[in-house]
Write a protein that holds these residues in place. Structure first.
Motif, PDB file in Angstrom:
ATOM      1  N   UNK A 110     -20.813  -0.117   6.173  1.00  0.00           N
ATOM      2  CA  UNK A 110     -21.129  -1.055   5.086  1.00  0.00           C
ATOM      3  C   UNK A 110     -19.920  -1.871   4.649  1.00  0.00           C
ATOM      4  N   UNK A 111     -18.733  -1.404   4.994  1.00  0.00           N
ATOM      5  CA  UNK A 111     -17.527  -2.089   4.526  1.00  0.00           C
ATOM      6  C   UNK A 111     -16.878  -2.930   5.604  1.00  0.00           C
ATOM      7  N   UNK A 124      -5.311  -9.298  -1.146  1.00  0.00           N
ATOM      8  CA  UNK A 124      -4.920  -7.953  -1.537  1.00  0.00           C
ATOM      9  C   UNK A 124      -3.638  -7.523  -0.831  1.00  0.00           C
ATOM     10  N   UNK A 144     -15.938   8.419  -4.483  1.00  0.00           N
ATOM     11  CA  UNK A 144     -15.047   7.413  -3.899  1.00  0.00           C
ATOM     12  C   UNK A 144     -15.788   6.568  -2.878  1.00  0.00           C
ATOM     13  N   UNK A 145     -16.476   7.253  -1.972  1.00  0.00           N
ATOM     14  CA  UNK A 145     -17.178   6.531  -0.906  1.00  0.00           C
ATOM     15  C   UNK A 145     -18.251   5.630  -1.515  1.00  0.00           C
ATOM     16  N   UNK A 172       0.833  -1.187   0.000  1.00  0.00           N
ATOM     17  CA  UNK A 172       0.000   0.000   0.000  1.00  0.00           C
ATOM     18  C   UNK A 172       0.876   1.248   0.000  1.00  0.00           C
ATOM     19  N   UNK A 206     -16.856   2.609  -3.383  1.00  0.00           N
ATOM     20  CA  UNK A 206     -16.280   1.624  -2.466  1.00  0.00           C
ATOM     21  C   UNK A 206     -17.368   0.854  -1.741  1.00  0.00           C
ATOM     22  N   UNK A 207     -18.422   1.555  -1.325  1.00  0.00           N
ATOM     23  CA  UNK A 207     -19.485   0.876  -0.588  1.00  0.00           C
ATOM     24  C   UNK A 207     -20.205  -0.112  -1.510  1.00  0.00           C
ATOM     25  N   UNK A 256     -22.025   5.877   7.182  1.00  0.00           N
ATOM     26  CA  UNK A 256     -22.071   5.904   5.718  1.00  0.00           C
ATOM     27  C   UNK A 256     -20.862   5.206   5.108  1.00  0.00           C
ATOM     28  N   UNK A 257     -19.682   5.538   5.595  1.00  0.00           N
ATOM     29  CA  UNK A 257     -18.489   5.137   4.848  1.00  0.00           C
ATOM     30  C   UNK A 257     -17.819   3.884   5.384  1.00  0.00           C
ATOM     31  N   UNK A 282     -10.197   1.898   3.622  1.00  0.00           N
ATOM     32  CA  UNK A 282      -9.154   2.932   3.564  1.00  0.00           C
ATOM     33  C   UNK A 282      -9.496   3.955   2.482  1.00  0.00           C
ATOM     34  N   UNK A 283      -9.888   3.463   1.319  1.00  0.00           N
ATOM     35  CA  UNK A 283     -10.222   4.382   0.230  1.00  0.00           C
ATOM     36  C   UNK A 283     -11.469   5.172   0.582  1.00  0.00           C
ATOM     37  N   UNK A 284     -12.449   4.509   1.181  1.00  0.00           N
ATOM     38  CA  UNK A 284     -13.653   5.268   1.494  1.00  0.00           C
ATOM     39  C   UNK A 284     -13.363   6.268   2.616  1.00  0.00           C
ATOM     40  N   UNK A 331     -16.611  -2.916  -3.308  1.00  0.00           N
ATOM     41  CA  UNK A 331     -15.344  -2.806  -2.572  1.00  0.00           C
ATOM     42  C   UNK A 331     -14.145  -3.312  -3.371  1.00  0.00           C
ATOM     43  N   UNK A 332     -14.369  -4.183  -4.335  1.00  0.00           N
ATOM     44  CA  UNK A 332     -13.225  -4.717  -5.074  1.00  0.00           C
ATOM     45  C   UNK A 332     -12.985  -4.002  -6.394  1.00  0.00           C
ATOM     46  N   UNK A 369     -15.029  -6.236   5.000  1.00  0.00           N
ATOM     47  CA  UNK A 369     -14.781  -6.284   3.569  1.00  0.00           C
ATOM     48  C   UNK A 369     -13.281  -6.297   3.311  1.00  0.00           C
ATOM     49  N   UNK A 370     -12.896  -6.132   2.070  1.00  0.00           N
ATOM     50  CA  UNK A 370     -11.473  -6.122   1.756  1.00  0.00           C
ATOM     51  C   UNK A 370     -10.826  -4.923   2.410  1.00  0.00           C
ATOM     52  N   UNK A 371      -9.579  -5.103   2.766  1.00  0.00           N
ATOM     53  CA  UNK A 371      -8.926  -4.133   3.628  1.00  0.00           C
ATOM     54  C   UNK A 371      -8.790  -2.754   2.999  1.00  0.00           C
ATOM     55  N   UNK A 372      -8.547  -2.720   1.691  1.00  0.00           N
ATOM     56  CA  UNK A 372      -8.307  -1.431   1.069  1.00  0.00           C
ATOM     57  C   UNK A 372      -9.585  -0.615   0.916  1.00  0.00           C
ATOM     58  N   UNK A 373     -10.725  -1.291   0.856  1.00  0.00           N
ATOM     59  CA  UNK A 373     -11.965  -0.574   0.612  1.00  0.00           C
ATOM     60  C   UNK A 373     -12.261   0.459   1.697  1.00  0.00           C
ATOM     61  N   UNK A 384      -7.631   1.418  -6.962  1.00  0.00           N
ATOM     62  CA  UNK A 384      -8.560   0.581  -6.200  1.00  0.00           C
ATOM     63  C   UNK A 384      -9.928   0.545  -6.876  1.00  0.00           C
ATOM     64  N   UNK A 404      -9.296  -1.658  13.799  1.00  0.00           N
ATOM     65  CA  UNK A 404      -8.049  -1.859  13.081  1.00  0.00           C
ATOM     66  C   UNK A 404      -7.916  -1.063  11.798  1.00  0.00           C
ATOM     67  N   UNK A 405      -8.534   0.098  11.739  1.00  0.00           N
ATOM     68  CA  UNK A 405      -8.336   0.916  10.548  1.00  0.00           C
ATOM     69  C   UNK A 405      -7.967   2.339  10.941  1.00  0.00           C
ATOM     70  N   UNK A 406      -7.224   3.003  10.048  1.00  0.00           N
ATOM     71  CA  UNK A 406      -6.930   4.411  10.258  1.00  0.00           C
ATOM     72  C   UNK A 406      -8.147   5.189   9.803  1.00  0.00           C
ATOM     73  N   UNK A 464      -1.789  -0.602   7.134  1.00  0.00           N
ATOM     74  CA  UNK A 464      -2.034   0.820   7.350  1.00  0.00           C
ATOM     75  C   UNK A 464      -0.770   1.547   7.786  1.00  0.00           C
TER      76      UNK A 464
END
Lengths: 277, 437, 303
Positions: free
Chosen positions: C94-95, B434, B400-401, B140, B404-405, C90-91, C104-106, B408-409, C98-102, B354, C33-35, B194
C-alpha cells in the motif's frame, strides 16, 4: 574588457570517456557568454567543473574579481565556490526548495550573510548578535528580486506550486541573492513558451547591465538559439568535448564547423531543436 | 481476471475473505497452534486450536468488513485527508489547551497519571529533539537512543563519582551528547537514506554494547544505581523529609507525591525548552538551512551553504536534547542499565516523529500521547483472560503499520513558512520533501 | 595454525547462514530500494517453524534424520514464504511510491509485530534443540583437534545447493528475467507488461523461503533460538549485503562469508563481547569508504 573567468586546457575524463578535451575559452566581465553545442557535447560537464560539482581531471579555471582577487576554481571545494569566489548557478532540472515559499528560497540564498558562523546562528536563538537588522535587510533584498521577476504577489506561495516559467525565474533570482560576480545558467529557457523566453531574455539583460542587482557577468548554456543570438555578447560552440567555434553570435552563426556539427553527423534531433527555436 | 469481473462484489468479497482466512490459517496455524514448551528431556509440542480459530475468524470477518467498507465508500482516501486538514487548522487552538492541561495536571491527576505524564513528556521531548534531525534537516537517524544513553550515563557517572547534582550535570550531559552527535555526524555525512538509517542504527548498538561491556565505568549489565534526585534551589525531595528538604523548608508534611510533581514540572519545562528552541531555530537562518538541506542538498551547496557544518549542527543540537532527556531519565529512575537503551527505543521515538508528521511540533506531541499513553493504558485491561499489557508491543507494532498505511505523512502534515510577507499560509505536504539523507 | 583452521571452518559455516539471509535483503533492496526491516524477523520465524516442524515430525515417529530435515526445510520455507508474502502485501504494497519514510516505519512496525508475535505465541524463553546431527570429523594437528562436524557440512552443502537453485532461478527462468528487469527499472518493466506487483511479491516469497532455510541452519548450528535472534542476525546480514554490494547476489554471499569470518576470528583472537561491535564497525567503515561494496555498482548523482 577584462576576463572574469579564464578556462585553460580544461579536461574532464569519466573512466574511459573524455567528456571535455583541453578546452580553453574566456568569459569577459560584464558580458553574456553562451556555450552551445549538440547534446552530449560536454556543456553541463564544463558547468559542473566551474561550479565545483566535478573536480576537473586537469586544466585551470581562473576567476578574477573586479577588485583583483583571484580564485583557482579547480582547487576550491564545494560550497566555497559560491561563498568565496561568488559563482552562482542554476540547474537544468530546476532545483528549487519546492516545499518552501518563494521568499524563503531567497532567504536561504542569503544564508551566509544572515549567519556568518555557527556561533552567530546560535546566539540569534536568544535574540543576540544583532540579527534583526540583518534579517530586515535580507527581506528587503528578497523583495527587490521578487519584484524584478514579477513574483511579488506570490512571495508566500510554495516554490513547487509556481508555474514552470516562474520557477525558472525564481531560481535565477535565488542564484542572484548570493551576490555573484558570475552567474552560470544551465538551459534557463528550456521549456519556456516564446513570451516567457522573451521575459527571460529581458531579465538577463537587466542583470548584466546592473539595472537589477549589482551587475554580473553571465555564462549560459542554451539550446534556444533565439535567446542565444539575441542576448549573447560572445558564443562558444562545443562538440564532442572540444571547442569548434568561438566569437560573436553573427560569426558563430556563419561558421561552417558549427553548421556541420548541428546538422551533420547524426545529431539530427539536436538540429531540429536548434533550428525550430 | 475477466471471470472475477463478472462476479458480484459480494461474491468477490467473500472469496477474498476466504483466501485471507486461508493465509491466516497458514500463518497462525503453526506459530500459534503448536506451542513449544519445555518438557522432561526436550521441548514438547502442545496443541492450541482455539486461538488459531479466533485469529482466523478475525481475519475472515475483518477482510469481509474491509471489502464491505470499500464497496460502500469507493473514495476511501478523503476521510483521513479531511481529518488531517482539520487537525492542522485546529492546531492553533489545540496547542494552548494541551499546554494548560499539562500545566494544571498535578491539580487534578493522581500519582499514576503524573507518572504517566512524566513518561509521555519524556517521549515528547525526545520526539521534539529527534524532529530537529529527521523532521527539519531530513537526516534519518535510527540511533537516537545513543544520545539518550550518553546523557543518562554522563549524569549518572558524574553524580555517583564526583557527587555533582542534577542541575550541574545537565549541561554536561547535553555537551557530551552533542560531542557524540558530532562523532556520529562526521562519518555519516556522505551517506543517504536507508544507508544513513542503518549506520545510525549500528552506531546506537555500538554505544549500547560498549556500555554493556565497559563494566568498570558503567557497571555493565548491573547498571548504575543510587543516582541522586534533582533539587529545587538546593531543596531535596526525600521521602522522609529531614533538614534541607522541600517539605521541611515550607513546613509541610513530606510526601512522595511532591517529588513526582516536581519531576513532572522539570520534564515539562525541559520539553517546552526543546520546543521553544526548535521553533525559534526554524525561523532563523540555521533552521532554514536545515529545511533547505532536506529539500535539496545540491542546491544548498550551489548557494554557498556549508552542508557539512549544517548537518553537524543538526546532529549535535538534536543530540543535545536527547542528552538532556537522558539525564532526566537517570535522575527520575535513580537507576539506569543498558536495557533501557535498546534499538526499540530509537524506533519508538522515530515512529513518534513520523507518525506525528515530520517537522510538526504538535503532531509529535500528539503521537507521543497516543502511542505511549495509549499503550500504557492497556495495562490492566483484561480481555478473554489475557492481560492486554502482554500484547502492548505487538499492538504498538500493528498501530505503526496501520497508521503508516492510512496516513503515510503522519497525523499533522504540511508546514508553515518560516518567514512571510503577508499572512503565512500552510504549505501542503505533497510539496514538502522529506530529505534523502 | 590448527586453531586458525578451526576458526576458518566455523567462520565459513556462520558466513553461509548470513549469506542466505543477506540474499533476501539484497533482492528486495535491488527491486524496490528499501531495507526490509522485517526480514531478520522472518528468519527468526523460520527458525521457530523449523523447531516446531522437527518436534512435530519426531512426535509423528519419523526417525530418519535426513528425511526429517528435508521435510522440515520444505515446510519451514513454505510457511515462511507465506509470512514474507503477507508482510509485503500488508505493510509495503500500500505504500509503494509513497513517501520514503513511510515504508521504513511500517517495516520497523512489522519487525516489532513479528518479534512480539513470536514472543506472545511461543513464549519469551529461549528454546533449546540439540543433538539432532551428532558427530563429525576430527583431525589432530600439533596437539589441537580441528572439528568439522556433520552439522557444519550439512549447513555448507545445503546453503550451496540453495544458492545454486536460486541462481538458476534468477538467471534462467522467466521469473528471474522479470526480477532483473524490475531491478533495472521498475516503472519501465511495468510499462513493458511485466506484472511488477507479482514479481515483487515473489521476490519477498523467495527471500523469506531462503531466510527460513537460514533459520533452520541457525537452529542446527547453535542449538538454541529465541524471539530476539532476528534483530542481530538481520543487522549482520544486512551488513553482509552492503559489504558485498547491495543488489548483487554473489556479493551477498561473499559479504556473508566476510562477516562470518570476521566475527569468528574477532571472537577467537580479541573478545567475544565486542564481536557485534566488530560487525557494526565494519558496516560503518564499508559504507563510508566503499559505499558501493565489493561487487556493487556505482551510483553517481546527476546534477
Amino acid at each position: 574588457m577584462a576576463d572574469i573567468l579564464s578556462v585553460e586546457s580544461l579536461t574532464m575524463r569519466f573512466g574511459g570517456l573524455l567528456a571535455v578535451d583541453s578546452l580553453s575559452f574566456a568569459v569577459r566581465a560584464g558580458e553574456i557568454t553562451a556555450v552551445i553545442g549538440p547534446n552530449g557535447a560536454g556543456k553541463t560537464t564544463v558547468f559542473n567543473c566551474i561550479t565545483g560539482f566535478y573536480r576537473p581531471t586537469s586544466g585551470r579555471l581562473a576567476l578574477t574579481h573586479a577588485g583583483g582577487d583571484g580564485f583557482e576554481l579547480q582547487t576550491i571545494p564545494g560550497h566555497n565556490i559560491a561563498r568565496r569566489a561568488r559563482v552562482a548557478r542554476t540547474f537544468q532540472n530546476i532545483r528549487l526548495f519546492a516545499g518552501m515559499t518563494a521568499l524563503e528560497n531567497l532567504m536561504v540564498a542569503q544564508h551566509n550573510r544572515l549567519m556568518p558562523n555557527v556561533a552567530s546562528g546560535l546566539l540569534a536563538v536568544f535574540g543576540l548578535g544583532g540579527y534583526r537588522p540583518i534579517q530586515h535587510a535580507a527581506i528587503e533584498k528578497a523583495k527587490l528580486w521578487l519584484d524584478a521577476i514579477g513574483l511579488m504577489a506570490r512571495a508566500d506561495d510554495p516554490a513547487g506550486a509556481l508555474p514552470y516559467g516562474a520557477q525558472r525565474r525564481l531560481e535565477i533570482a535565488r542564484a542572484m541573492c548570493i551576490d555573484p560576480v558570475l552567474l552560470c545558467l544551465d538551459e534557463p529557457a528550456a521549456g519556456l513558451n516564446p513570451r516567457e523566453s522573451e521575459e527571460l531574455s529581458d531579465l538577463l539583460l537587466r542583470i548584466r547591465g546592473g539595472q537589477v542587482g549589482g551587475g554580473c557577468s553571465i555564462l549560459l548554456i542554451e539550446h534556444d538559439m533565439g535567446v542565444v543570438m539575441r542576448i549573447s555578447d560572445h558564443v562558444v560552440v562545443l562538440d564532442h568535448g572540444e571547442k569548434i567555434s568561438d566569437g560573436t553570435p553573427a560569426e558563430v552563426r556563419n561558421d561552417p564547423h558549427v553548421i556541420a556539427a548541428y546538422l551533420g553527423e547524426g545529431d539530427e534531433d539536436e538540429g531540429h531543436e536548434a533550428s525550430a527555436a | 481476471m475477466s471471470g472475477t469481473a463478472l462476479r458480484s462484489p459480494a461474491a468477490r468479497a467473500l472469496r477474498d475473505a476466504f483466501l485471507s482466512a486461508l493465509v491466516a490459517l497458514g500463518i497462525f496455524g503453526v506459530m500459534v497452534g503448536l506451542r513449544t514448551d519445555p518438557g522432561a528431556r526436550s521441548l514438547v509440542l502442545s496443541w492450541h486450536p482455539v486461538p488459531v480459530a479466533v485469529a482466523v475468524a478475525i481475519v475472515f470477518f475483518g477482510r469481509l468488513a474491509l471489502s464491505g467498507w470499500r464497496i460502500a465508500r469507493p473514495a476511501g482516501t478523503a476521510a483521513p485527508r479531511r481529518l488531517a486538514e482539520g487537525m492542522t487548522h485546529a492546531g492553533r487552538y489545540v496547542a494552548p489547551v494541551f499546554l494548560i492541561l499539562a500545566l494544571t495536571l498535578p491539580l487534578y491527576a493522581g500519582r499514576y497519571y503524573l507518572d504517566l505524564g512524566i513518561l509521555v513528556l519524556t517521549y515528547v521531548m525526545l520526539g521534539w529533539g529527534l524532529n530537529i534531525v529527521v523532521g527539519l534537516a531530513g537526516l534519518l537517524d535510527l540511533g537516537y537512543v545513543a544520545f539518550y544513553a550518553v546523557g543518562a550515563y554522563t549524569f549518572a557517572i558524574a553524580a555517583t563519582t564526583f557527587g555533582l547534582g542534577f542541575w550541574t550535570c545537565l549541561p554536561l550531559a547535553g555537551l557530551f551528547a552533542a560531542i557524540f552527535g558530532v562523532l556520529l555526524g562526521f562519518p555519516v555525512l556522505r551517506l543517504r537514506g536507508d544507508y544513513l538509517a542503518i549506520v545510525t542504527l549500528a552506531f546506537g548498538e555500538i554505544v549500547r554494547v560498549v556500555i554493556l561491556n565497559w563494566v568498570s565505568l558503567t557497571g555493565g549489565p548491573n547498571g548504575i544505581s543510587g543516582i541522586p534526585r534533582p533539587t529545587l534551589f538546593g531543596l531535596t525531595f526525600l521521602a522522609d523529609g529531614g533538614p534541607g528538604s522541600f517539605a521541611d523548608y515550607f513546613g509541610i508534611e513530606p510526601n512522595i507525591t511532591q517529588r513526582v510533581i516536581f519531576l513532572f514540572y522539570v520534564i515539562l519545562a525541559m520539553a517546552l525548552l526543546t520546543n521553544w528552541v526548535s521553533l525559534r531555530l526554524r525561523r532563523l537562518p540555521l533552521g532554514r538551512a536545515w529545511e533547505a538541506l532536506r529539500e535539496d542538498e545540491v542546491a544548498c551547496r550551489s548557494l554557498g551553504i556549508n552542508v557539512t557544518v549544517t548537518k553537524l549542527t543538526a546532529f549535535s543540537i538534536g543530540a543535545t536534547f536527547g542528552g538532556f532527556a537522558g539525564a532526566f531519565f537517570a535522575t527520575r529512575q535513580a537507576f539506569i542499565s543498558p536495557e533501557s537503551f535498546t534499538f526499540i527505543e530509537s524506533a519508538i521515538v522515530l515512529a513518534i516523529v513520523v507518525l506525528g508528521g515530520l517537522g510538526s511540533q504538535l503532531g509529535v506531541a500528539l503521537a507521543a500521547l497516543v502511542m505511549i499513553g495509549g499503550s500504557e493504558m492497556l495495562r490492566g485491561i483484561i480481555i478473554l483472560g489475557v492481560d492486554l499489557v502482554e500484547y502492548r508491543m505487538l499492538l504498538f507494532g500493528i498501530a505503526l503499520v496501520v497508521v503508516m498505511v492510512l496516513r503515510p505523512r503522519g497525523l499533522v502534515s504540511g508546514r508553515t513558512p518560516s518567514v512571510s510577507l503577508g499572512r503565512p499560509r500552510e504549505i501542503s505536504a505533497e510539496l514538502v520533501a522529506e530529505g534523502r539523507g | 595454525m590448527a586453531y586458525a583452521l578451526q576458526q576458518l571452518i566455523n567462520g565459513v559455516t556462520l558466513g553461509m547462514i548470513y549469506g542466505l539471509i543477506a540474499v533476501g535483503y539484497t533482492m528486495v533492496y535491488g527491486i524496490i530500494g528499501m531495507i526490509n526491516f522485517a526480514h531478520g524477523d522472518v528468519f527468526m520465524i523460520g527458525s521457530f517453524l523449523s523447531l516446531i516442524a522437527l518436534l512435530g515430525l519426531s512426535a509423528l515417529g519419523i526417525t530418519s534424520v535426513p528425511l526429517a530435515l528435508a521435510l522440515t526445510l520444505l515446510f519451514a520455507a513454505a510457511i515462511a514464504a507465506l509470512y514474507g508474502w503477507t508482510v509485503e502485501r500488508i505493510a509495503y504494497r500500500p505504500l509503494r511510491g509513497s513517501f520514503r519514510l513511510a515504508p521504513l516505519i511500517s517495516a520497523i512496525g512489522m519487525s516489532i509485530v513479528l518479534q512480539n508475535f513470536a514472543q506472545v505465541s511461543q513464549g519469551a524463553r529461549s528454546k533449546p534443540m540439540t543433538g539432532l546431527i551428532p558427530g563429525g570429523f576430527g583431525l589432530t594437528i600439533e596437539g589441537f583437534t580441528v572439528q568439522l562436524s556433520y552439522v557444519q557440512i550439512s549447513i555448507v552443502a545445503t546453503t550451496l545447493s540453495m544458492l545454486a537453485l536460486f541462481t538458476w532461478l534468477v538467471t534462467r527462468t522467466s521469473l528471474g528475467r522479470s526480477m532483473r528487469a524490475c531491478e533495472q527499472d521498475l516503472k519501465m518493466a511495468g510499462l513493458l507488461g511485466i506484472d511488477t506487483d507479482r514479481t515483487i511479491s515473489l521476490t519477498f516469497v523467495i527471500g523469506a523461503a531462503l531466510a527460513a532455510v537460514a533459520g533452520l541452519m541457525f537452529l542446527l548450528y547453535y542449538g538454541v533460538i529465541d524471539f530476539y535472534i532476528g534483530f542481530i542476525a538481520g543487522v549482520k546480514a544486512f551488513t553482509a549485503a552492503v559489504l558485498g554490494g547491495i543488489g548483487s547476489l554473489p556479493g551477498a554471499v561473499l559479504g556473508g562469508l566476510a562477516i562470518g569470518l570476521i566475527e569468528t576470528f574477532w571472537s577467537a583472537y580479541f573478545s567475544t563481547q565486542y564481536k557485534d561491535v566488530a560487525a557494526f564497525s565494519i558496516l560503518i567503515i564499508v559504507l563510508i569508504f566503499m559505499p558501493t561494496g565489493i561487487l556493487g555498482r556505482a551510483d553517481v548523482e546527476k546534477v
